[in-house]
Design a protein around this motif. Structure first.
Motif, mmCIF file in Angstrom:
data_model
loop_
_atom_site.group_PDB
_atom_site.id
_atom_site.type_symbol
_atom_site.label_atom_id
_atom_site.label_comp_id
_atom_site.label_asym_id
_atom_site.label_seq_id
_atom_site.Cartn_x
_atom_site.Cartn_y
_atom_site.Cartn_z
ATOM 1 N N VAL A 64 93.212 186.315 111.008
ATOM 2 C CA VAL A 64 93.103 185.784 109.834
ATOM 3 C C VAL A 64 93.274 187.358 108.887
ATOM 4 C CG1 VAL A 64 91.250 185.969 107.602
ATOM 5 C CG2 VAL A 64 90.878 184.083 109.233
ATOM 6 N N VAL A 65 92.339 188.135 109.322
ATOM 7 C CA VAL A 65 92.990 189.671 108.931
ATOM 8 C C VAL A 65 94.335 189.800 108.865
ATOM 9 C CG1 VAL A 65 93.018 192.306 109.100
ATOM 10 C CG2 VAL A 65 90.443 190.906 108.859
ATOM 11 N N VAL A 103 86.639 182.955 121.807
ATOM 12 C CA VAL A 103 87.813 183.030 120.382
ATOM 13 C C VAL A 103 87.057 183.736 119.022
ATOM 14 C CG1 VAL A 103 88.460 180.921 121.397
ATOM 15 C CG2 VAL A 103 87.192 181.321 119.591
ATOM 16 N N TRP A 104 86.397 184.042 118.866
ATOM 17 C CA TRP A 104 85.464 184.687 117.480
ATOM 18 C C TRP A 104 86.735 185.937 116.919
ATOM 19 C CZ3 TRP A 104 83.686 189.255 115.391
ATOM 20 C CH2 TRP A 104 83.593 188.636 113.980
ATOM 21 N N ARG A 105 86.409 186.784 118.027
ATOM 22 C CA ARG A 105 87.437 188.058 117.509
ATOM 23 C C ARG A 105 88.881 187.672 117.170
ATOM 24 N NH1 ARG A 105 84.802 192.903 120.572
ATOM 25 N NH2 ARG A 105 83.368 192.333 119.619
ATOM 26 N N GLY A 109 90.231 174.329 113.212
ATOM 27 C CA GLY A 109 89.487 175.843 113.950
ATOM 28 C C GLY A 109 88.211 174.922 114.514
ATOM 29 N N THR A 118 89.866 185.132 116.143
ATOM 30 C CA THR A 118 90.238 184.511 114.788
ATOM 31 C C THR A 118 90.432 185.257 114.060
ATOM 32 O OG1 THR A 118 89.258 182.557 116.058
ATOM 33 C CG2 THR A 118 89.168 182.552 113.683
ATOM 34 N N ALA A 119 89.222 186.634 113.908
ATOM 35 C CA ALA A 119 88.790 187.108 112.385
ATOM 36 C C ALA A 119 89.908 187.893 112.871
ATOM 37 C CB ALA A 119 87.922 188.139 113.282
ATOM 38 N N LEU A 137 89.000 174.207 117.512
ATOM 39 C CA LEU A 137 88.704 175.896 118.456
ATOM 40 C C LEU A 137 87.554 176.389 119.302
ATOM 41 C CD1 LEU A 137 91.434 177.364 119.478
ATOM 42 C CD2 LEU A 137 90.877 178.948 117.444
ATOM 43 N N GLY A 138 86.741 176.284 118.183
ATOM 44 C CA GLY A 138 85.302 177.007 118.376
ATOM 45 C C GLY A 138 84.617 176.693 119.279
#
Lengths: 277, 219
Positions: free
Chosen positions: A263-264, A255-257, A244, A259-260, A247-248
């Motif tokens: 996870v959700v 890629v932040w959104r 991860g 990823t979030a 990836l970041g």
């Protein structure tokens, strides 16, 4: 500065007319009085209170400058109303560095400077004050102080101590920057450009990004061996976390959104499937 | 009910700190988690949820007019849910809801900023009174407080309803943390990139990594 400040004529560029002051402490125009300046500074803490897409910080700027304008023009009448209208127009800057423009505007109003020149001055400084502040505070100082406190927390520092460490560290820099910015603006007026260059905030930002990178490593290392993090869980979590992390680094903010959302989505999916079976 | 109101008001106050007043960063998840935990009667749990969310939101900063996840209300909601049940699933549901609520709160920031544009007084004949400017400014701050309180209250009500799913969560406490930290590690990577990238800052990062691991082993 005991007498009235000299009225000056000059161009609007913040550093064009006069060489930057090279020695001496920043001194506010004494005739404005401590209470007026203190009130203006305190109001500047809420400069973003009415942030909007039309005038951005404009309303907040006029709100913060009101004690100065009242001192100069009195509490009522056409002069103060014109001055308020001039300062309530579109303006934007980093909130911590907006004090530079605020202090300078206070000085220039006090000096009886041409209103057109003051408006041009504000237009000239808003871009740099935004860019410098974002890079120095949001992109480096805030994450670095957070990371140092997070590392301490994962090393086992008590919650209250970790939070106190962050708040004290961060706000020492935050409030120092606000006070410095206001004083520089007051002392230099339209010559603030030279002082900002002298302060070399770009170099400070660069140094802080180095400290930030070390602090980020500290947190990563602490996570690996902390009982508040990976210890006690399956051994593949740190491996997945490393993936991860890569990836970041490669994907950046875009890629932040996703990823979030991932996870959700995974949490929701696990809960639904467990509920079904 | 009192706790719900207190947590909602805390969300409103944190929202003010986020942008409108002060920006002392009391609204960061790490701090908000501890505060919400105190109100909910579980400060340590609140702090632990706060630091998990903090890593996610390390790359979320109140830059100018950009839309960013609002960490204050998100953390209050996440902590309230996580503290309401000892099951590991409560942490997972709380963090998931916190991540969603941070985004929803960001949408309300955009709406309020648009409204503030209408609230902001237009000069008439090149004049504005002090009353107009002060009134509009304080009204905008008041609306922000209301917005934060309402957004947090909405999240808390949703969270309490979603809490019924928590017992279904299949992972234990440590694995739940591990799973959440996998997502958080992406934010850490993004941050290294914003510090200059792996090539430029790799050595400094590695130095910190070693020191962090040593600290973790001996402290």
């Amino acid at each position: 500065m005991t007498g009235p400040l000299p009225r000056s004529e000059g161009p609007a560029r913040p550093d064009e007319a006069l060489p930057p002051r090279t020695s001496g402490q920043a001194r506010p125009p004494s005739e404005l009085g401590r209470s007026v300046l203190a009130s203006t500074f305190l109001r500047s803490l809420a400069i973003q209170g009415s942030w909007n897409y039309r005038t951005m910080l404009g309303g907040g700027f006029a709100f913060a400058l009101l004690p100065v304008l009242r001192h100069i023009y009195g509490s009522g009448g056409s002069e103060i109303e014109r001055a308020i209208a001039r300062h309530a127009v579109h303006f934007n800057a980093h909130p911590y560095l907006a004090g530079v423009a605020l202090g300078a505007a206070a000085r220039l109003e006090h000096e009886g400077e041409d209103p057109e020149m003051i408006s041009r001055f504000k237009a000239a400084v808003k871009g740099p004050l935004g860019g410098i502040g974002d890079a120095l505070v949001w992109a480096t100082w805030l994450p670095t102080t957070l990371l140092l406190s997070l590392a301490a927390a994962w090393w086992g520092l008590a919650p209250l101590a970790s939070v106190a460490l962050f708040l004290i560290l961060y706000n020492a820099g935050h409030l120092s920057l606000r006070v410095w910015a206001f004083r520089v603006g007051l002392a230099e007026g339209k010559r603030v450009g030279g002082r900002l260059r002298q302060a070399d905030l770009g170099h400070l930002t660069e140094t802080l990004t180095r400290l930030g990178a070390v602090s980020l490593g500290l947190v990563a290392g602490a996570l690996l061996l902390s009982e508040r993090a990976f210890v006690g869980g399956a051994p593949f979590w740190p491996v997945l976390a490393a993936a991860g992390f890569v990836l970041g680094v490669t994907g950046g903010l875009r890629v932040w959104r996703p990823t979030a959302l991932f996870v959700v989505g995974t949490i929701v999916l696990l809960l639904i499937t467990q509920g079904m079976f | 009910m009192t706790e719900l109101l207190a947590l909602s008001l805390l969300g409103g106050i944190l929202v003010l700190d986020g942008t409108s007043v002060g920006q002392f960063m009391v609204s960061r998840p790490m701090v908000a988690g501890l505060l919400a935990g105190w109100v909910a009667g579980a400060p340590v749990e609140g702090f632990l949820v706060g630091i998990l969310l903090e890593v996610y939101l390390l790359v979320s900063f109140p830059v100018g007019g950009s839309r960013f996840p609002e960490g204050g209300p998100a953390t209050v909601v996440a902590v309230a849910v996580a503290a309401a049940s000892p099951a590991p699933g409560a942490v997972a549901v709380g963090v998931a809801l916190g991540l969603i609520w941070g985004q929803l709160a960001a949408l309300t920031v955009t709406a309020l900023r648009t409204f503030n544009g209408r609230l902001s007084p237009e000069p008439s004949g090149g004049r504005l009174t002090a009353r107009q400017v002060v009134g509009a400014h304080l009204a905008a701050i008041g609306l922000d407080l209301l917005r934060g309180t309402a957004v947090t209250a909405g999240g808390l009500v949703t969270g309490l309803a979603a809490l019924r799913l928590a017992p279904l969560w299949p992972l234990g406490e440590s694995d739940t943390r591990g799973f959440i930290l996998v997502g958080a590690a992406v934010s850490m990577g993004i941050l290294l990139r914003s510090f200059g990238g792996a090539r430029k800052r790799g050595l400094l990062f590695a130095t910190g990594l070693g020191a962090g691991a040593l600290g973790g082993a001996f402290l």
